[in-house]
Design a protein around this motif. Sequence first.
Motif, PDB file in Angstrom:
ATOM      1  N   ASP A  49       8.099  36.200  23.873  1.00  0.00           N
ATOM      2  CA  ASP A  49       8.113  37.441  23.119  1.00  0.00           C
ATOM      3  C   ASP A  49       9.543  37.931  22.923  1.00  0.00           C
ATOM      4  OD1 ASP A  49       8.928  38.659  25.494  1.00  0.00           O
ATOM      5  OD2 ASP A  49       6.939  39.496  25.932  1.00  0.00           O
ATOM      6  N   GLU A  50       9.674  39.123  22.345  1.00  0.00           N
ATOM      7  CA  GLU A  50      11.011  39.650  22.033  1.00  0.00           C
ATOM      8  C   GLU A  50      11.840  39.936  23.276  1.00  0.00           C
ATOM      9  OE1 GLU A  50       8.105  43.166  21.925  1.00  0.00           O
ATOM     10  OE2 GLU A  50       8.146  41.024  21.432  1.00  0.00           O
ATOM     11  N   HIS A  51      11.180  39.991  24.436  1.00  0.00           N
ATOM     12  CA  HIS A  51      11.888  40.222  25.708  1.00  0.00           C
ATOM     13  C   HIS A  51      12.154  38.926  26.448  1.00  0.00           C
ATOM     14  CE1 HIS A  51      11.064  44.423  24.957  1.00  0.00           C
ATOM     15  NE2 HIS A  51       9.754  44.202  24.962  1.00  0.00           N
ATOM     16  N   GLY A  52      11.824  37.803  25.833  1.00  0.00           N
ATOM     17  CA  GLY A  52      12.056  36.521  26.468  1.00  0.00           C
ATOM     18  C   GLY A  52      10.980  36.090  27.436  1.00  0.00           C
ATOM     19  N   LYS A  53       9.893  36.845  27.515  1.00  0.00           N
ATOM     20  CA  LYS A  53       8.805  36.505  28.418  1.00  0.00           C
ATOM     21  C   LYS A  53       7.807  35.581  27.718  1.00  0.00           C
ATOM     22  CE  LYS A  53       9.073  40.851  31.012  1.00  0.00           C
ATOM     23  NZ  LYS A  53       8.326  42.059  31.463  1.00  0.00           N
ATOM     24  N   PRO A  54       7.181  34.677  28.479  1.00  0.00           N
ATOM     25  CA  PRO A  54       6.199  33.760  27.865  1.00  0.00           C
ATOM     26  C   PRO A  54       5.060  34.541  27.199  1.00  0.00           C
ATOM     27  CG  PRO A  54       6.800  32.997  30.053  1.00  0.00           C
ATOM     28  CD  PRO A  54       7.403  34.371  29.909  1.00  0.00           C
ATOM     29  N   GLU A  67      -3.664  35.010  23.836  1.00  0.00           N
ATOM     30  CA  GLU A  67      -4.307  36.304  24.045  1.00  0.00           C
ATOM     31  C   GLU A  67      -3.409  37.440  23.552  1.00  0.00           C
ATOM     32  OE1 GLU A  67      -7.214  39.109  25.448  1.00  0.00           O
ATOM     33  OE2 GLU A  67      -7.355  36.929  25.189  1.00  0.00           O
ATOM     34  N   ASP A  68      -2.093  37.306  23.780  1.00  0.00           N
ATOM     35  CA  ASP A  68      -1.156  38.326  23.296  1.00  0.00           C
ATOM     36  C   ASP A  68      -1.238  38.448  21.779  1.00  0.00           C
ATOM     37  OD1 ASP A  68      -0.163  38.839  25.865  1.00  0.00           O
ATOM     38  OD2 ASP A  68       1.315  37.227  25.705  1.00  0.00           O
ATOM     39  N   PHE A  88       4.692  35.029  15.041  1.00  0.00           N
ATOM     40  CA  PHE A  88       4.340  36.029  16.057  1.00  0.00           C
ATOM     41  C   PHE A  88       4.174  35.333  17.405  1.00  0.00           C
ATOM     42  CE2 PHE A  88       1.914  39.136  18.426  1.00  0.00           C
ATOM     43  CZ  PHE A  88       2.408  40.345  17.966  1.00  0.00           C
ATOM     44  N   PRO A  89       4.771  35.882  18.462  1.00  0.00           N
ATOM     45  CA  PRO A  89       4.682  35.243  19.785  1.00  0.00           C
ATOM     46  C   PRO A  89       3.234  35.015  20.224  1.00  0.00           C
ATOM     47  CG  PRO A  89       6.339  36.967  19.805  1.00  0.00           C
ATOM     48  CD  PRO A  89       5.633  37.079  18.491  1.00  0.00           C
ATOM     49  N   GLY A  90       2.945  33.782  20.629  1.00  0.00           N
ATOM     50  CA  GLY A  90       1.626  33.432  21.130  1.00  0.00           C
ATOM     51  C   GLY A  90       0.683  32.879  20.098  1.00  0.00           C
ATOM     52  N   GLY A  91       0.970  33.113  18.811  1.00  0.00           N
ATOM     53  CA  GLY A  91       0.147  32.522  17.770  1.00  0.00           C
ATOM     54  C   GLY A  91       0.280  31.006  17.809  1.00  0.00           C
ATOM     55  N   ARG A  92      -0.766  30.318  17.392  1.00  0.00           N
ATOM     56  CA  ARG A  92      -0.690  28.857  17.437  1.00  0.00           C
ATOM     57  C   ARG A  92       0.452  28.367  16.547  1.00  0.00           C
ATOM     58  NH1 ARG A  92      -3.695  24.473  15.147  1.00  0.00           N
ATOM     59  NH2 ARG A  92      -5.099  25.883  14.058  1.00  0.00           N
ATOM     60  N   LYS A  93       1.302  27.526  17.121  1.00  0.00           N
ATOM     61  CA  LYS A  93       2.523  26.993  16.512  1.00  0.00           C
ATOM     62  C   LYS A  93       3.578  28.074  16.315  1.00  0.00           C
ATOM     63  CE  LYS A  93       0.463  23.017  14.154  1.00  0.00           C
ATOM     64  NZ  LYS A  93       0.400  22.250  12.878  1.00  0.00           N
ATOM     65  N   GLY A  94       3.400  29.237  16.962  1.00  0.00           N
ATOM     66  CA  GLY A  94       4.372  30.314  16.867  1.00  0.00           C
ATOM     67  C   GLY A  94       5.331  30.325  18.044  1.00  0.00           C
ATOM     68  N   PRO A  95       6.211  31.318  18.114  1.00  0.00           N
ATOM     69  CA  PRO A  95       7.168  31.427  19.224  1.00  0.00           C
ATOM     70  C   PRO A  95       6.462  31.471  20.572  1.00  0.00           C
ATOM     71  CG  PRO A  95       7.718  32.966  17.467  1.00  0.00           C
ATOM     72  CD  PRO A  95       6.375  32.414  17.132  1.00  0.00           C
ATOM     73  N   GLU A  96       7.048  30.795  21.544  1.00  0.00           N
ATOM     74  CA  GLU A  96       6.435  30.730  22.874  1.00  0.00           C
ATOM     75  C   GLU A  96       6.812  31.918  23.736  1.00  0.00           C
ATOM     76  OE1 GLU A  96       7.503  26.987  24.522  1.00  0.00           O
ATOM     77  OE2 GLU A  96       6.293  25.829  23.087  1.00  0.00           O
TER      78      GLU A  96
END
Length: 609
Positions: free
Chosen positions: A211-216, A220-221, A201-209
């Motif tokens: 989101d699905e739209h390519g934004k950092p 918190e997310d 999940f984007p933003g989770g520790r060691k997860g994708p940096e």
Amino acid sequence: MSIIMEFCVDQLIQPAKNSENEMMKSFVLSLIVTFVVGGVHAEEMDAMWGESTVKLRAENAERGELFDEGNYAMFIHWGLYSQLGNRVAGQTYYGIGEWIMDPKMAGIPVDEYKQLAGTFSPTDFDADAIVKLAKDAGMKYIVITAKHHDGFAMYDSAACDFNIVDATPWKVDPMKELSAACREAGLGFGFYYSHSQDWTFPGGRKGPENDEHGKPATFEDYFTKKCVPQVEELTTQYGPIELIWFDTPGGMKQEYVQQLVDIVRKNQPRALVSGRAGHNLGDYQTLGDMEVPHHNVEGMWESVDTTNDSWAYAWYDENWKAPKEVLRRLIACVGRGGTYMLNIGPDGTGAVPERAARSLRAAGDWIHRYPQVVYGTDASPWGHAMPWGDVTVKENRLFLSIFDWPESGKLYLPGLNTRVLDAYLLREETAEPITHNTTAGWTVLDLPSRAPEQMVSVIELQLDGDPEVDSTFGIDPNSGTEILAEFSTAMGAKIVKHRWMEKFGEWVCEYPACQWTPDGKVVWEVDVMEPGDYDVSLTYAGEGRLVWSVDVVGGEHIQNQQNASHNYQEFPIGWINFSEPGKYKVAVSCLEGNTQSAQLRSIRLAPVR
């Protein structure tokens, strides 16, 4: 076993000055050594597991009753990773299966891993059978992985569609079935939830940096979009919860952890929060993975262990703990004052490996015959195990669990200062009186030639009051006694925490004496009942040939050169003599060779026959 040793800890384990009994109460563990295996540092894992302390107070006595009195629980690691079983693209990866995504294991990309959900259909999952297994095993509650680090929810989550109902062809919520089966059977139920790490999940520790739209994406997310709503779901949709087992907080900020704890308190006021929540916000202490302590630990705590080597199912892992070993580790935890949570790893079909189930049932048969040994009991007043087994306590009754039956027909119990009123050898529902006497401060019990139990026999001692003991290590006249370095007083040497991995994620923990100075030594006080010659051996690791000395302080001195190994091995040193019954101090020094590589795990003193 491959050991790379790089120590950085300066703290000694400080024993008390007055008595061995006080030593147990003031025992302070040293901090962490730097140790690297496969790119993982031991101190990194400690940081990942988070600080934990004992927080449960008297006003919360109703909370955690199953934890505090039941002393035994089932852990379940089960998820998408289970269908891989540590085999990816025809290659086997050795280590803990739930970390198969990690770069140090198979390094599976997020998109590729998510595709596994399309083939996950664990139709052999049987909640009633698992609950029956837990009851048969003598366990009092079950904690299961609702979401591990891979981010896959093993329940029907509205917060994220990467879950077992929305993303798999099975479309069943096994947590509904398991929670209902636990309630029906009278077992407690709880969830494991990885609250900081989320690898998909984007933003989770060691997860994708991004989101699905390519934004950092930020932590918190992840926290607001997935973590908080999922903890809300788990604490509101599955009935009464005994425990929420958060894990690996790492660098998670305190306000995030506090928010999750507040959610649990609001929705499940009777539930405990695990010691790995972080920032000392848990209700009890959780030791390191697979760590069963050798000394008593104050307060409420648990040891988490697994039935083989991996937590999640691994196809190759047939290194099961036999029933006697399960009982040895369970009673060791209860005897040290804690709770034992033992894991099973169902396979990709949802089935529990039969050998694990068989071992648990056999150990459970014994527990059902001798429940008074395990449930509602307190720690051994000696603060450590005995050469023949271990001790648990209930008020003025001692339960002696004898794993190694003495061929001599005598069982020796050192340092018991409270008078024994009666002694019984338990045989399921019967209690056979046995004779006993006191010699040189030792309680000596007369036993039949054969053990009544194949695995563990039990003696009950009824005392004239609460047990008071001198916890000095007694040198057992039957088999001798091994004493760990962590129970010594070190001078010119250090007692450190040494943790390493056998395979990825399979942790071993010892507390050796090391960092020897030219005049360094470690000293134990021992109690000798039978005078005479004793064979001395040392268990240590190191490099090259090492010269060790062993002294009876004020008496005989011996020394010897032996080889060393990169792993801990036992080496003979020689014979020493104790001229009469009583207490002695025994000192060990590393005199010559690569003394800085020398790590002394223990000394063994055995009577010469």
